[in-house]
Design an enzyme around this catalytic site. Structure first.
Site, PDB file in Angstrom:
ATOM      1  CG  ASP A 195     -15.488  75.196 -37.845  1.00 55.13           C
ATOM      2  OD1 ASP A 195     -15.918  74.281 -37.129  1.00 55.13           O
ATOM      3  OD2 ASP A 195     -15.285  76.350 -37.423  1.00 55.13           O
TER       4      ASP A 195
ATOM      5  CG  HIS B 101     -17.029  64.487 -36.457  1.00 53.88           C
ATOM      6  ND1 HIS B 101     -16.687  65.788 -36.766  1.00 53.88           N
ATOM      7  CD2 HIS B 101     -17.113  64.436 -35.109  1.00 53.88           C
ATOM      8  CE1 HIS B 101     -16.570  66.487 -35.639  1.00 53.88           C
ATOM      9  NE2 HIS B 101     -16.841  65.696 -34.625  1.00 53.88           N
TER      10      HIS B 101
ATOM     11  CG  LEU C  37      -4.875  66.852 -55.152  1.00 54.43           C
ATOM     12  CD1 LEU C  37      -4.926  68.382 -55.267  1.00 54.43           C
ATOM     13  CD2 LEU C  37      -6.275  66.329 -54.824  1.00 54.43           C
TER      14      LEU C  37
HETATM   15  C1  FPP Z   1     -14.947  70.321 -37.733  1.00 53.13           C
HETATM   16  O1  FPP Z   1     -16.233  70.468 -37.287  1.00 53.13           O
HETATM   17  C2  FPP Z   1     -14.414  68.986 -37.351  1.00 53.13           C
HETATM   18  C3  FPP Z   1     -13.116  68.689 -37.170  1.00 53.13           C
HETATM   19  C4  FPP Z   1     -12.046  69.676 -37.406  1.00 53.13           C
HETATM   20  C5  FPP Z   1     -12.692  67.323 -36.707  1.00 53.13           C
HETATM   21  C6  FPP Z   1     -13.104  66.135 -37.536  1.00 53.13           C
HETATM   22  C7  FPP Z   1     -12.761  66.110 -38.961  1.00 53.13           C
HETATM   23  C8  FPP Z   1     -13.236  65.182 -39.793  1.00 53.13           C
HETATM   24  C9  FPP Z   1     -14.149  64.110 -39.329  1.00 53.13           C
HETATM   25  C10 FPP Z   1     -12.855  65.174 -41.210  1.00 53.13           C
HETATM   26  C11 FPP Z   1     -12.143  63.916 -41.547  1.00 53.13           C
HETATM   27  C12 FPP Z   1     -10.976  64.161 -42.359  1.00 53.13           C
HETATM   28  C13 FPP Z   1     -10.516  63.291 -43.265  1.00 53.13           C
HETATM   29  C14 FPP Z   1      -9.183  63.527 -43.856  1.00 53.13           C
HETATM   30  C15 FPP Z   1     -11.282  62.147 -43.720  1.00 53.13           C
HETATM   31  P1  FPP Z   1     -16.590  70.789 -35.747  1.00 53.13           P
HETATM   32  O2  FPP Z   1     -16.713  69.519 -34.991  1.00 53.13           O
HETATM   33  O3  FPP Z   1     -15.578  71.742 -35.198  1.00 53.13           O
HETATM   34  O4  FPP Z   1     -17.989  71.445 -35.930  1.00 53.13           O
HETATM   35  P2  FPP Z   1     -18.723  72.508 -34.996  1.00 53.13           P
HETATM   36  O5  FPP Z   1     -17.831  73.724 -34.934  1.00 53.13           O
HETATM   37  O6  FPP Z   1     -20.010  72.767 -35.703  1.00 53.13           O
HETATM   38  O7  FPP Z   1     -18.910  71.862 -33.645  1.00 53.13           O
END
Ligand code: FPP
Length: 242
Positions: free
Chosen positions: A21, A38, A132
């Site tokens: 997060d 992201h 893993l």
């Molecule tokens: C968390 O930050 C973001 C997410 C849960 C979505 C996107 C995830 C990724 C891009 C990771 C990619 C994963 C892999 C396996 C390569 P947020 O957008 O919730 O942040 P905020 O709370 O600060 O808005």
């Protein structure tokens, strides 16, 4: 498994689950669009897979996209899906290098066909890797996972494969997406939030929780070690008395 880290003997949790997060806030702090966060977050996932393997963690499960994340703007959803698509398409080589199995949990049926195909291929080609098991929760929700399991159990009951009296906790666990994995020993959430957000609801019954203010793109090896040190300071009793 035990490891000496910074002069301390530490028990390494077998399964670490992470709610990543803070990508958006990390980007905002830099006056950049959320997509920038992201992209950095996806790189951190790849780095953490390496550290986890090196530290002797056997299972790493990350929450990449929840059943609720579809509510974000179409632009953000398609950016994240593209990141995941590219990540998955480039994973075979990294999986071989890190001796890593790759799995995806969640409801895959809602994903684009090419993503489903690359997942099937990756899961099959990395099945023999042993260091893993890296699991990506994608279109995943804990309640949805339980809903799908109940549907499957009812179908099996209708087919006469199972009777109500025989349904134990183990039976239910065996119908979950995580059926062949141990439950998480340690759950980490970054960015200072202290919520479960529908993650692995059944499986975290006895997990230790570690919350850190570090935003996900900044999460590094030292942060993972801090989480493991915290885990070692806990006295796990699983409801009993020691
Ligand atoms: C968390 O930050 C973001 C997410 C849960 C979505 C996107 C995830 C990724 C891009 C990771 C990619 C994963 C892999 C396996 C390569 P947020 O957008 O919730 O942040 P905020 O709370 O600060 O808005």
């Amino acid at each position: 498994m035990e490891r000496e880290i910074d002069g301390e003997i530490l028990t390494i949790p077998q399964h670490v689950a992470i709610i990543l997060d803070g990508n958006g806030r990390w980007a905002k702090k830099r006056m950049m669009p959320r997509s920038y966060g992201h992209k950095a977050g996806a790189q951190t996932v790849e780095d953490v897979c390496e550290f986890a393997g090196e530290l002797g963690i056997r299972y790493l499960t990350v929450y990449a996209f929840s059943t609720e994340n579809w509510k974000r703007s179409t632009e953000e959803v398609s950016f994240i899906m593209n990141l995941l698509r590219n990540h998955l398409k480039n994973s075979l080589e990294r999986a071989a290098k890190n001796n890593m199995q790759i799995r995806v949990i969640g409801d895959k049926s809602a994903l684009d066909k090419d993503i489903i195909d690359v997942i099937t291929d990756l899961e099959e080609k990395t099945r023999g890797n042993t260091r893993l098991t890296f699991t990506i929760a994608l279109n995943y929700g804990g309640r949805d996972e339980i809903r799908r399991a109940v549907q499957h159990i009812v179908r099996d009951a209708e087919d006469g494969k199972i009777v109500a009296e025989d349904i134990s906790e183990n039976t239910i666990a065996s119908y979950l997406d995580t059926h062949d994995m141990p439950d998480p020993d340690l759950l980490i959430r970054t960015s200072g939030e202290q919520r479960i957000s529908n993650y692995l609801l059944w499986q975290i019954a006895y997990s230790e929780f570690y919350f850190t203010p570090v935003l996900w793109p900044d999460f590094g090896k030292e942060d993972l070690i801090d989480a493991i040190k915290y885990y070692n300071s806990r006295d796990r009793r699983f409801g009993g008395v020691k």
